[in-house]
Each structure stands twice: as structure tokens, then as C-alpha cells.
Scaffold this motif. Structure first.
Motif, PDB file in Angstrom:
ATOM      1  N   GLU A 291     -16.705  11.319   2.081  1.00  0.00           N
ATOM      2  CA  GLU A 291     -15.342  11.808   1.869  1.00  0.00           C
ATOM      3  C   GLU A 291     -14.917  11.461   0.449  1.00  0.00           C
ATOM      4  N   SER A 292     -14.150  12.351  -0.176  1.00  0.00           N
ATOM      5  CA  SER A 292     -13.648  12.071  -1.518  1.00  0.00           C
ATOM      6  C   SER A 292     -12.344  12.816  -1.730  1.00  0.00           C
ATOM      7  N   GLY A 293     -11.533  12.293  -2.649  1.00  0.00           N
ATOM      8  CA  GLY A 293     -10.267  12.940  -2.956  1.00  0.00           C
ATOM      9  C   GLY A 293      -9.293  11.979  -3.603  1.00  0.00           C
ATOM     10  N   PRO A 294      -8.082  12.437  -3.882  1.00  0.00           N
ATOM     11  CA  PRO A 294      -7.045  11.558  -4.434  1.00  0.00           C
ATOM     12  C   PRO A 294      -6.756  10.403  -3.484  1.00  0.00           C
ATOM     13  N   VAL A 295      -6.411   9.248  -4.026  1.00  0.00           N
ATOM     14  CA  VAL A 295      -6.223   8.064  -3.196  1.00  0.00           C
ATOM     15  C   VAL A 295      -5.165   8.272  -2.123  1.00  0.00           C
ATOM     16  N   GLU A 296      -4.080   9.008  -2.434  1.00  0.00           N
ATOM     17  CA  GLU A 296      -3.038   9.188  -1.425  1.00  0.00           C
ATOM     18  C   GLU A 296      -3.529  10.051  -0.268  1.00  0.00           C
ATOM     19  N   ALA A 297      -4.396  11.036  -0.547  1.00  0.00           N
ATOM     20  CA  ALA A 297      -4.928  11.878   0.522  1.00  0.00           C
ATOM     21  C   ALA A 297      -5.853  11.078   1.432  1.00  0.00           C
ATOM     22  N   ILE A 298      -6.673  10.209   0.844  1.00  0.00           N
ATOM     23  CA  ILE A 298      -7.607   9.409   1.637  1.00  0.00           C
ATOM     24  C   ILE A 298      -6.860   8.439   2.542  1.00  0.00           C
ATOM     25  N   PHE A 299      -5.796   7.832   2.030  1.00  0.00           N
ATOM     26  CA  PHE A 299      -5.059   6.854   2.829  1.00  0.00           C
ATOM     27  C   PHE A 299      -4.124   7.511   3.846  1.00  0.00           C
ATOM     28  N   GLU A 300      -3.512   8.617   3.489  1.00  0.00           N
ATOM     29  CA  GLU A 300      -2.543   9.250   4.386  1.00  0.00           C
ATOM     30  C   GLU A 300      -3.200  10.131   5.437  1.00  0.00           C
TER      31      GLU A 300
ATOM     32  N   TYR B   3     -16.038   7.809   9.529  1.00  0.00           N
ATOM     33  CA  TYR B   3     -16.364   6.535   8.881  1.00  0.00           C
ATOM     34  C   TYR B   3     -15.177   6.017   8.088  1.00  0.00           C
ATOM     35  N   THR B   4     -14.511   6.892   7.336  1.00  0.00           N
ATOM     36  CA  THR B   4     -13.323   6.485   6.581  1.00  0.00           C
ATOM     37  C   THR B   4     -12.248   5.956   7.517  1.00  0.00           C
ATOM     38  N   ILE B   5     -12.056   6.649   8.629  1.00  0.00           N
ATOM     39  CA  ILE B   5     -11.056   6.211   9.613  1.00  0.00           C
ATOM     40  C   ILE B   5     -11.416   4.836  10.159  1.00  0.00           C
TER      41      ILE B   5
ATOM     42  N   HIS C 165       0.819  -1.208   0.000  1.00  0.00           N
ATOM     43  CA  HIS C 165       0.000   0.000   0.000  1.00  0.00           C
ATOM     44  C   HIS C 165       0.853   1.259   0.000  1.00  0.00           C
ATOM     45  N   GLU C 166       1.982   1.248   0.758  1.00  0.00           N
ATOM     46  CA  GLU C 166       2.823   2.447   0.846  1.00  0.00           C
ATOM     47  C   GLU C 166       3.436   2.772  -0.501  1.00  0.00           C
ATOM     48  N   ALA C 167       3.931   1.725  -1.204  1.00  0.00           N
ATOM     49  CA  ALA C 167       4.513   1.947  -2.530  1.00  0.00           C
ATOM     50  C   ALA C 167       3.464   2.434  -3.517  1.00  0.00           C
ATOM     51  N   VAL C 168       2.254   1.863  -3.406  1.00  0.00           N
ATOM     52  CA  VAL C 168       1.174   2.285  -4.296  1.00  0.00           C
ATOM     53  C   VAL C 168       0.852   3.752  -4.081  1.00  0.00           C
ATOM     54  N   ARG C 169       0.752   4.168  -2.797  1.00  0.00           N
ATOM     55  CA  ARG C 169       0.420   5.555  -2.502  1.00  0.00           C
ATOM     56  C   ARG C 169       1.509   6.499  -2.995  1.00  0.00           C
TER      57      ARG C 169
ATOM     58  N   LEU D 140     -27.336  18.556   8.914  1.00  0.00           N
ATOM     59  CA  LEU D 140     -26.550  17.809   7.936  1.00  0.00           C
ATOM     60  C   LEU D 140     -25.343  18.629   7.510  1.00  0.00           C
ATOM     61  N   PRO D 141     -24.122  18.124   7.734  1.00  0.00           N
ATOM     62  CA  PRO D 141     -22.938  18.896   7.319  1.00  0.00           C
ATOM     63  C   PRO D 141     -22.775  18.883   5.806  1.00  0.00           C
ATOM     64  N   PRO D 142     -22.229  19.964   5.242  1.00  0.00           N
ATOM     65  CA  PRO D 142     -21.951  19.968   3.802  1.00  0.00           C
ATOM     66  C   PRO D 142     -20.699  19.161   3.498  1.00  0.00           C
ATOM     67  N   LEU D 143     -20.501  18.836   2.225  1.00  0.00           N
ATOM     68  CA  LEU D 143     -19.272  18.178   1.792  1.00  0.00           C
ATOM     69  C   LEU D 143     -18.239  19.279   1.591  1.00  0.00           C
ATOM     70  N   GLY D 144     -17.479  19.576   2.653  1.00  0.00           N
ATOM     71  CA  GLY D 144     -16.564  20.718   2.644  1.00  0.00           C
ATOM     72  C   GLY D 144     -15.154  20.342   2.235  1.00  0.00           C
ATOM     73  N   GLU D 145     -14.434  21.305   1.681  1.00  0.00           N
ATOM     74  CA  GLU D 145     -13.072  21.072   1.203  1.00  0.00           C
ATOM     75  C   GLU D 145     -12.072  21.233   2.342  1.00  0.00           C
ATOM     76  N   ILE D 146     -11.307  20.174   2.599  1.00  0.00           N
ATOM     77  CA  ILE D 146     -10.264  20.193   3.618  1.00  0.00           C
ATOM     78  C   ILE D 146      -9.010  20.843   3.054  1.00  0.00           C
ATOM     79  N   ARG D 147      -8.670  20.432   1.867  1.00  0.00           N
ATOM     80  CA  ARG D 147      -7.575  21.000   1.081  1.00  0.00           C
ATOM     81  C   ARG D 147      -7.951  20.775  -0.375  1.00  0.00           C
ATOM     82  N   PRO D 148      -7.263  21.392  -1.325  1.00  0.00           N
ATOM     83  CA  PRO D 148      -7.680  21.261  -2.727  1.00  0.00           C
ATOM     84  C   PRO D 148      -7.913  19.805  -3.157  1.00  0.00           C
ATOM     85  N   GLY D 149      -9.147  19.525  -3.580  1.00  0.00           N
ATOM     86  CA  GLY D 149      -9.481  18.197  -4.082  1.00  0.00           C
ATOM     87  C   GLY D 149      -9.885  17.185  -3.030  1.00  0.00           C
ATOM     88  N   HIS D 150      -9.687  17.504  -1.736  1.00  0.00           N
ATOM     89  CA  HIS D 150      -9.991  16.569  -0.646  1.00  0.00           C
ATOM     90  C   HIS D 150     -11.178  17.125   0.147  1.00  0.00           C
TER      91      HIS D 150
END
Length: 353
Positions: A259-268, A274-276, A3-7, A326-336
Motif C-alpha cells: 500500500e502507498s499514498g499520502p500519509v493522511e490517506a493511509i491513516f484515515e 496488512y496496513t490495517i 496523530h490527528e493534528a499531524v494528519r 498476485l494482485p496488482p498495485l491498484g489505485e483506490i483513489r488518486p495517489g492511493h
């Protein structure tokens, strides 16, 4: 590959590709999609305000436990939801600039199996037991291409070779019950890719297969995707699969993208509880330190769905605001993005300390 190499490799690919795709519109763009079933409580949608996009040649993984709305979303995009009882009540879905939700049934049929294709969970119920494998693959080719039956059968044979089915000439004349589960799934992949679709939706294509065959099927899909440049939506509940194949990730819970975003952001740096929880429940090949984490409780039924965040009954951070707003789907950082009042969660942890 771990997983680390993939990320790490995924992060490098994103850095290289960001400039190239910055001005490229997504192939598929879904915004605010909401779906209701007849008889559901007022205001409760089985898919609610779901948004995501997929770019050419990229893979979006939609992840979540059973019943979260992943398959319903995919069937709606393909025009395969029975109406009634299902009804699309809001939102839009554009494919290469074309609004999928306003197409006639004939237009849908012209698109489905040609520019858009789908691989289903269980091939035995998706293949017709009364027709040979060759006839079933050739049927879709004849339907969408101006070719003879003989030319279509040649193409079907070529596809069986591409998906590496042993003795393809023999399998062309075989019936589905004469093949193993893994070979039937290869046939479904061959059928889906026979017309070189621009978008492939794979709905848990390895669920019914053993681990070894799962790995072979995923590797096959990835190889064919790289060869053809097809965009893919892979629906799964397996985070190990997500780490291996995804460019982007959308995590769904009880009909919402949480939650949505690039795979490396979701895993790191996962930002929704729920994601956690999903991350903590994945077994590791290393030495186990205690028990695997679990998410307490179950997905609430429609009649007991919370007014606010639907994860409230199972969330360790929830409070009165979460239950009522209901919370909005807010941006944590660009794309995440994360649908949580307390994201980034480091703030909540810091306040609790």
C-alpha cells in the motif's frame, strides 16, 4: 503533536502544495525494482516489483516489520549491496534524471556522501573506532569538496554545533567509544548532512535509542531537513514516527509494496489488510479498550512464499484467488494504491455482511 493534528496539518499542506508540485518531476523515482539473493527459490525475490518516488523537500516513510525488504531497498539505491549474493534483476531507479543502476563504482562513490547520503541504524558499527569524530566528518568533506583539511575541520565543527552536541570543540577530538549512543547518532547525522545532500536515507536511525533520545533525534532531523530542503526516505517500523514526519508512505510486506499514498490517506482509510493490522497494533495514550490487535502468524520463508499474494497465510479475507494470483498495485483513489484483490475493503466487508 497528536496523530490527528499531524494528519490534519499534513492534509492542509498537501492541498496547498499540490498545484506547485503537479508538474515537478520527482527527485528519486524507483520503478519495478526487483532484487534476488543467490540460492533463493526460483521466482522468489527478496524485493519484488517495488515502485515509489520522492520529491524535493518531502519525506517518504517506508514502513513494515523486520525482513520485509526495507533496508535491502535502501542499500541497493546507495550502491552498497554486495554482489554477489545480491543481484538487481529488474527495474530502474533514477536520481535527478540519472539512472543509479547503470553507474560505475566510481560514479557511485562520487554521488554517495555528496548528493545522496545515508544514516544507518547502529552508529557504533558505522563509525571507525580508530579515528576521531572530527577526522571522520572531515574525510567526507575533503572527498567531495575542494577544501583544505583545516577548512573541512571548521565545517565539521559547524556541523557538530548544528546537531547540538555539547562542547563540540572537545567532541571534535573525541573517539566514538567516548560518546553516548545518542551523541554518536548525532555525529552520523552531522556526517550525512555535511555536504548538503539533496536526498537523505535514514534507516531506522532511532532503533537503538531510548524513547526520549528518539524524539530528540527525530526532531533534529526534521529541523535540519526544513533548513536545507533535503528530500528524505525514512525507513521505520514505528507508525507513531510515520504519523509525525511523513508526507508519503509506502507499506512493505515480504518484499512487496502492499500500500502507498499520502500519509493522511493511509491513516484515515487504510486499504490493505496488512496496513490495517499494523494500525491496530499501535498502543494509544487514551484509555485502552481490550487487548491490542495482533497479526497472526509470521512472514513466510522464501521456500514457502505463496504463489499469489504473499500476505495470504495471515490475511482474514484471503481465498483461493489470493493464494494463486498476485494482485496488482491498484489505485483506490488518486495517489492511493493497494495490492489487494478486494480493495476497497468496504466492498469485501459489505459482501460478507
Amino acid at each position: 503533536m497528536g496523530h490527528e493534528a499531524v494528519r490534519q496539518s499534513s492534509a492542509e499542506a498537501h492541498q496547498i502544495g499540490n498545484a506547485a508540485v503537479a508538474f515537478e518531476p520527482p527527485l528519486l523515482n524507483v520503478q519495478g525494482l526487483s532484487i534476488r539473493f543467490d540460492g533463493a527459490p526460483k521466482g522468489v525475490n527478496v524485493v519484488d516489483d517495488v515502485s515509489f518516488s520522492v520529491r524535493k523537500g518531502k519525506t517518504l516513510c517506508i514502513v513494515g516489520e523486520s525482513g520485509c525488504g526495507k533496508s535491502v531497498t535502501s542499500l541497493a539505491l546507495m550502491g552498497l549491496l554486495p554482489t554477489p549474493p545480491a543481484r538487481i534483476v529488474a527495474g530502474s531507479a533514477t536520481f535527478d534524471g540519472q539512472d543509479l543502476l547503470t553507474l560505475s563504482e566510481r560514479e557511485r562513490a562520487d554521488l554517495r556522501g555528496d548528493r545522496m547520503a545515508m544514516i544507518f541504524q547502529e552508529p557504533m558499527t558505522s563509525l571507525n573506532p580508530a579515528f576521531t569524530i572530527g577526522d571522520q566528518i572531515a574525510e567526507g568533506i575533503v572527498r567531495h569538496r575542494k577544501v583544505s583539511k583545516g577548512e573541512a575541520m571548521d565545517r565539521a565543527l559547524d556541523m557538530l554545533k548544528k546537531v547540538r552536541i555539547p562542547a563540540p570543540e572537545k567532541r571534535l577530538r573525541a573517539y566514538p567509544h567516548e560518546m553516548s549512543g545518542g551523541m554518536r547518532q548525532r555525529v552520523m547525522i552531522a556526517m550525512a548532512l555535511a555536504n548538503n545532500p539533496e536526498l537523505l536515507i535514514a534507516d531506522e536511525p532511532t532503533t537503538a535509542l531510548d524513547v526520549t533520545i528518539q524524539a530528540q533525534i527525530l526532531a533534529l532531523i526534521q529541523r535540519l531537513q526544513e533548513e536545507t530542503g533535503t528530500a528524505m526516505i525514512l525507513i521505520t517500523h514505528d507508525l507513531g514516527v510515520v504519523a509525525e514526519v511523513a508526507d508519503e508512505v509506502a507499506v512493505m510486506y515480504a518484499g512487496h509494496v502492499v500500500e502507498s499514498g499520502p500519509v493522511e490517506a493511509i491513516f484515515e482509510d487504510p486499504q490493505h489488510p496488512y496496513t490495517i493490522g499494523l494500525m491496530g497494533s499501535v498502543p494509544s495514550l487514551g484509555r485502552r479498550q481490550g487487548r491490542l490487535a495482533t497479526i497472526r502468524g509470521t512472514v513466510p520463508p522464501a521456500e514457502l512464499m505463496p504463489k499469489g499474494c504473499r500476505f495470504t497465510p495471515r490475511c482474514p479475507f484471503s481465498d483461493a484467488r489470493c493464494a494463486n494470483e498476485l494482485p496488482p498495485l491498484g489505485e483506490i483513489r488518486p495517489g492511493h494504491l493497494a495490492r489487494c484483490w478486494y480493495a476497497p475493503l468496504e466492498q469485501k466487508r459489505g459482501a460478507a455482511a
